[in-house]
Design a protein around this motif. Sequence first.
Motif, short mmCIF file in Angstrom:
data_model
loop_
_atom_site.label_atom_id
_atom_site.label_comp_id
_atom_site.label_asym_id
_atom_site.label_seq_id
_atom_site.Cartn_x
_atom_site.Cartn_y
_atom_site.Cartn_z
N LEU A 123 9.15 -1.19 29.48
CA LEU A 123 10.11 -0.11 29.17
C LEU A 123 11.56 -0.55 29.29
CD1 LEU A 123 8.48 2.92 31.06
CD2 LEU A 123 7.83 1.93 28.85
N LYS A 124 11.82 -1.79 29.79
CA LYS A 124 13.20 -2.14 30.10
C LYS A 124 13.69 -3.47 29.55
CE LYS A 124 13.43 0.61 34.36
NZ LYS A 124 13.69 0.58 35.82
N LYS A 125 12.88 -4.54 29.62
CA LYS A 125 13.41 -5.86 29.29
C LYS A 125 12.37 -6.70 28.58
CE LYS A 125 16.07 -9.67 31.38
NZ LYS A 125 16.63 -10.20 32.65
N PHE A 126 12.81 -7.42 27.50
CA PHE A 126 11.91 -8.15 26.61
C PHE A 126 12.59 -9.45 26.17
CE2 PHE A 126 11.82 -3.65 26.39
CZ PHE A 126 10.51 -3.35 26.72
N HIS A 127 11.76 -10.41 25.73
CA HIS A 127 12.30 -11.69 25.32
C HIS A 127 11.55 -12.20 24.10
CE1 HIS A 127 12.75 -16.14 25.47
NE2 HIS A 127 14.00 -15.82 25.72
N VAL A 128 12.28 -12.73 23.12
CA VAL A 128 11.67 -13.32 21.93
C VAL A 128 12.28 -14.70 21.71
CG1 VAL A 128 11.06 -11.16 20.78
CG2 VAL A 128 13.33 -12.15 20.40
N SER A 129 11.44 -15.61 21.18
CA SER A 129 11.93 -16.96 20.89
C SER A 129 11.14 -17.55 19.74
CB SER A 129 11.83 -17.85 22.13
OG SER A 129 10.47 -18.00 22.54
N TYR A 130 11.73 -18.59 19.16
CA TYR A 130 11.11 -19.29 18.03
C TYR A 130 11.77 -20.65 17.91
CZ TYR A 130 9.87 -20.55 13.23
OH TYR A 130 9.40 -21.21 12.13
N GLU A 167 21.00 -16.57 21.58
CA GLU A 167 21.52 -17.51 20.59
C GLU A 167 20.53 -17.66 19.43
OE1 GLU A 167 23.77 -21.50 21.33
OE2 GLU A 167 21.66 -22.03 21.03
N LEU A 168 21.08 -17.78 18.24
CA LEU A 168 20.33 -18.07 17.03
C LEU A 168 20.88 -19.36 16.43
CD1 LEU A 168 18.53 -17.31 14.48
CD2 LEU A 168 20.58 -16.12 13.64
N VAL A 169 19.97 -20.25 16.03
CA VAL A 169 20.36 -21.43 15.24
C VAL A 169 19.69 -21.27 13.89
CG1 VAL A 169 20.34 -23.92 15.03
CG2 VAL A 169 20.53 -22.86 17.30
N LEU A 170 20.48 -21.15 12.84
CA LEU A 170 19.98 -20.89 11.50
C LEU A 170 20.40 -22.04 10.58
CD1 LEU A 170 18.35 -18.57 10.27
CD2 LEU A 170 20.50 -17.53 9.52
N ARG A 171 19.40 -22.84 10.18
CA ARG A 171 19.65 -24.02 9.35
C ARG A 171 20.74 -24.90 9.97
NH1 ARG A 171 15.64 -24.89 5.34
NH2 ARG A 171 14.50 -22.92 5.39
N GLY A 172 20.66 -25.06 11.29
CA GLY A 172 21.54 -25.97 12.02
C GLY A 172 22.83 -25.36 12.51
N LYS A 173 23.14 -24.13 12.12
CA LYS A 173 24.38 -23.49 12.54
C LYS A 173 24.10 -22.50 13.66
CE LYS A 173 28.43 -20.97 10.81
NZ LYS A 173 29.09 -20.37 9.61
N LYS A 174 24.88 -22.58 14.74
CA LYS A 174 24.68 -21.73 15.91
C LYS A 174 25.44 -20.41 15.79
CE LYS A 174 23.80 -25.41 19.27
NZ LYS A 174 24.23 -26.01 20.57
N PHE A 175 24.76 -19.35 16.24
CA PHE A 175 25.37 -18.03 16.26
C PHE A 175 25.08 -17.36 17.60
CE2 PHE A 175 24.28 -18.90 11.84
CZ PHE A 175 25.44 -18.54 11.15
N LYS A 176 26.03 -16.63 18.11
CA LYS A 176 25.83 -15.84 19.33
C LYS A 176 25.23 -14.50 18.96
CE LYS A 176 28.30 -13.92 23.32
NZ LYS A 176 29.63 -13.74 23.97
N VAL A 177 24.21 -14.09 19.68
CA VAL A 177 23.60 -12.77 19.50
C VAL A 177 24.14 -11.86 20.60
CG1 VAL A 177 21.45 -11.45 19.43
CG2 VAL A 177 21.52 -13.78 18.49
N ASP A 178 24.83 -10.80 20.21
CA ASP A 178 25.45 -9.90 21.18
C ASP A 178 25.66 -8.55 20.51
OD1 ASP A 178 26.78 -8.72 23.29
OD2 ASP A 178 28.69 -9.77 22.93
N GLY A 179 24.63 -7.73 20.49
CA GLY A 179 24.74 -6.45 19.79
C GLY A 179 23.68 -5.48 20.27
#
Length: 338
Positions: A123-130, A167-179
Motif C-alpha cells: 500500500l505504500k512503497k514499490f520498486h521497478v527495474s530493468y 534513474e532511466l537510461v534510454l539508448r545510453g542517455k541518462k534521465f532523472k525520474v522525479d515526478g
Amino acid sequence: MNDAAPTPYFLTQYQNRLASYDTTADYLHPADAAKVDHYTATETQYLGFSIPEENIHAVNYLWHHPKMNTVMGGTVVFQGYKPVHLAAELIDMRNYMSDSVLKNDLHDVQLDNSYRSRVIEPLKKFHVSYNDPARQNSFDVTLEAVMPLAMWPTGRHFEQICKTSGELVLRGKKFKVDGYTVRDRSWGEARKEETMPIPCTTWMVGTFSKDFGFNCNSLDHPDLNPLWKDSFDIKPEQTLLGGWVWIDGKIVPIVETRKLTHYDRKTLFPTKIELTMTIADGRTFEMLGTVTAACPFNPWINVYTPICLTRWECNGQVGYGEAQDVQWNDFATRYAQV
C-alpha cells in the motif's frame, strides 16, 4: 450502447462508490481467481512512470492468467510519438511466460526479460527495474504512495497516486525520474477479448501535486459531437464509467462527466481531451488535456490502445498523467484515415 452486448469489467459503471481494503490488495488473489467461471480470470499490476519535461513515458505491466498458468509482462518506454510500437526506444514485453515467475507472490517478481517489480511495503512503497546492456537501456525507480487506495466497489481493482524517483537510461542517455504516477491493480475478474460494438472509452489520470490528482474512465459525451456520433447510440448517462478526485485529503467520487476527444485520424492517437468532471460534493473541474507523447499498446489483438503522456490544465494549475484510449474494430474501421 447495445444492452445485449457483453460488458467487460472496464465498462462497468461504478461512479459515486468506493470500497474498503487491506494490505492483501497488493498480493495475489488465488481464491478470487478460483471463483471466476472462465479461463480468462485475470490478475494485473501496473507500475509506470514518466518524465514529462522530456516527453518520456514508461508502461510497466504484469498480467497473470492463473487458470492458464501464464504471465504476460515487461516494459515499454517511449519518447515523443511512436506510430509503430516497435519504434519505442525500449520495448520488451513478453506474451507467454510461465507463472513460476510468481513463486514469491508479488513480493519480488523477476520476469524472463529482466523486468523486476517488488512490493517493498504494501500500500505504500514499490520498486521497478530493468536492464538491457546491449541496447543501453535500464531503469531503477521507486514509487511511494501519497494517497490511500481508491478501491472500486467490486473490491477487485484500485488506483493510487505515487511519487516517483530514480534513474532511466534510454539508448545510453541518462534521465532523472522525479515526478508522479498513478499505479493500479486488478484481480478476480474475467478479461475476455470480444470485439465490443461501442466507441472508445478513455482511462485518464493526472497529478498536479501530492494533494491534487484524479482518475476518470469515460466515453465522449454525445451532445458534444464526438467523432463517432453518427455510428453509435450512446446515452449521456452511459458516458461516465467511474473515477475519483484526490483533493483536501479525501478521495471524492466523480458523479458526472462531459468529455470530448480530438484525434489524429491517421494514427487514431488522441491529440486533445476536453473534460468536465463533477464530483460528489458538487464541485466541478474543467480539464484540458494535451497529448505530448504516444505509443500503441495492444494487450490483446482485438483492441487498440494508444498510451498517451498527457499535460493537464485545470484552474490555472498544470499536471501530467496518462490517457489510455481503448478502441475496438467497429470504431477503427469507420474513422481511421488510411
